[in-house]
Design an enzyme around this catalytic site. Structure first.
Site, PDB file in Angstrom:
ATOM      1  N   HIS A  97       0.829  -1.205   0.000  1.00  0.00           N
ATOM      2  CA  HIS A  97       0.000   0.000   0.000  1.00  0.00           C
ATOM      3  C   HIS A  97       0.875   1.273   0.000  1.00  0.00           C
ATOM      4  CE1 HIS A  97      -3.030  -3.026   0.842  1.00  0.00           C
ATOM      5  NE2 HIS A  97      -2.285  -3.430   1.850  1.00  0.00           N
ATOM      6  N   GLU A 134      -1.844   0.370   8.117  1.00  0.00           N
ATOM      7  CA  GLU A 134      -0.969  -0.666   7.565  1.00  0.00           C
ATOM      8  C   GLU A 134       0.157  -0.107   6.682  1.00  0.00           C
ATOM      9  OE1 GLU A 134      -2.954  -3.518   5.099  1.00  0.00           O
ATOM     10  OE2 GLU A 134      -1.090  -4.529   4.590  1.00  0.00           O
ATOM     11  N   HIS A 189       3.048  -7.071   4.461  1.00  0.00           N
ATOM     12  CA  HIS A 189       1.699  -6.598   4.772  1.00  0.00           C
ATOM     13  C   HIS A 189       1.356  -6.885   6.236  1.00  0.00           C
ATOM     14  CE1 HIS A 189      -0.004  -5.655   0.715  1.00  0.00           C
ATOM     15  NE2 HIS A 189       1.064  -6.357   0.353  1.00  0.00           N
ATOM     16  N   GLU A 266       1.696 -11.665   5.643  1.00  0.00           N
ATOM     17  CA  GLU A 266       0.836 -10.889   6.533  1.00  0.00           C
ATOM     18  C   GLU A 266       1.462 -11.071   7.908  1.00  0.00           C
ATOM     19  OE1 GLU A 266      -1.543  -9.097   5.398  1.00  0.00           O
ATOM     20  OE2 GLU A 266      -2.641 -10.080   3.775  1.00  0.00           O
TER      21      GLU A 266
HETATM   22 ZN   LIG Z   1      -1.978  -5.199   2.928  1.00  0.00          ZN
END
Ligand SMILES: [Zn+2]
Length: 302
Positions: A97, A134, A189, A266
């Site tokens: 992101h 995030e 992430h 993640e």
């Molecule tokens: Zn993400």
């Protein structure tokens, strides 16, 4: 295998519809695979033609971006004078992101081809219940990791050079790392899973053409990342995504389009209170970087 298989068995029209619906919703979390359409994947690719102002692609960011907090020595760092274990190696880092993705929904929600289906350019990412975003988490971990990698002799290719921009889209991120000829790459992430769920999940590619030659090497790297995470951090394996912290995904441009060994991690669930306390801590962000460094060294020097 997980229930994720169902996503790319759906007709292409279903993905386009899901993407369009997601785009209409505006914000999307970096969610787990459970109940999430492919179009809402956290790791999309970038558009083949992106606005230069937005797609802040780049290779090595300026030295001024190096984190000021020098991490403590780790077992992965050789003593002074020893050969640097990553000399001559190129490492790709994709911090998921970007900090201002939410300011340009039309750009963020335009559809890109992820190698199998259409999905949105990117999402805003997840956030903790207290609002820690995030993109900031992934950027900070990436900076710590970049510093560690350089210290051990590696050249680092990044998909973005700050946390103050929009994009690039997820397909473009994959291309940046491919064109950088990375020996191995990591997509970083934090998940937006169910509040009761904890832990890290490693997302691995499924053979789809462009990535055919890096499937087995990516699986090996995924095992190294899992091993290092369990050894060097206190984050448990995911309680809700995959099996023993490993899940396979065919709906993410970053994995579908990669031509270099790569997994997406993640690092924890930002919507879980215990995980959030860890993920927002600078100390723990350094631990994550050290774990990823250890995995990369093991993968490339074994
Ligand atoms: Zn993400």
């Amino acid at each position: 295998m997980t229930g994720d298989w169902r996503w790319f068995r759906l007709p292409r029209q279903a993905f386009a519809l899901a993407a369009a619906l997601t785009a209409g919703l505006g914000l999307s979390a970096c969610g787990s695979s459970a109940g999430r359409p492919a179009a809402a994947g956290p790791q999309a690719a970038a558009p083949s033609v992106a606005s230069p102002a937005r797609a802040t692609s780049g290779t090595t960011p300026p030295a001024s971006a190096t984190p000021s907090a020098s991490a403590t020595p780790s077992a992965a760092t050789p003593p002074a004078g020893a050969a640097k274990p990553l000399a001559g190696k190129i490492i790709g880092i994709d911090p998921g992101h970007n900090g201002r993705n939410g300011t340009d929904p039309s750009f963020l929600n335009h559809l890109i081809w992820n190698g199998r289906e259409w999905e949105t350019c990117d999402t805003t990412g997840a956030q903790t219940d207290s609002g820690y975003p995030e993109p900031l988490f992934t950027w900070r971990v990436a900076r710590f990791l970049r510093a560690d990698l350089r210290r051990d002799g590696a050249q680092v290719v990044m998909t973005r050079t700050s946390n103050r921009g929009v994009g690039p889209c997820v397909n473009r991120r994959a291309k940046i790392l491919n064109r950088g000829h990375a020996n191995v790459a990591i997509d970083i992430h934090g998940d937006g899973g169910p509040a009761s769920g904890r832990g890290f999940a490693i997302l691995e590619p499924i053979r789809d053409g462009p990535n055919d030659r890096v499937i087995s090497s990516s699986e090996r790297f995924g095992r190294d990342v899992r091993r290092a995470f369990l050894r060097h951090t206190s984050m448990p394996e995911s309680s809700y995504d995959g099996v023993h912290g490993i899940t396979y995904r065919g709906d993410l441009a970053g994995l579908n389009l990669t031509r270099v060994p790569k997994v997406l991690i993640e690092c924890g669930n930002m919507r879980n209170a215990a995980d959030a306390r860890l993920l927002t801590s600078a100390w723990f962000q350094r631990r994550i970087a050290r774990a990823l460094l250890a995995a990369i060294i093991r993968f490339l020097t074994r």
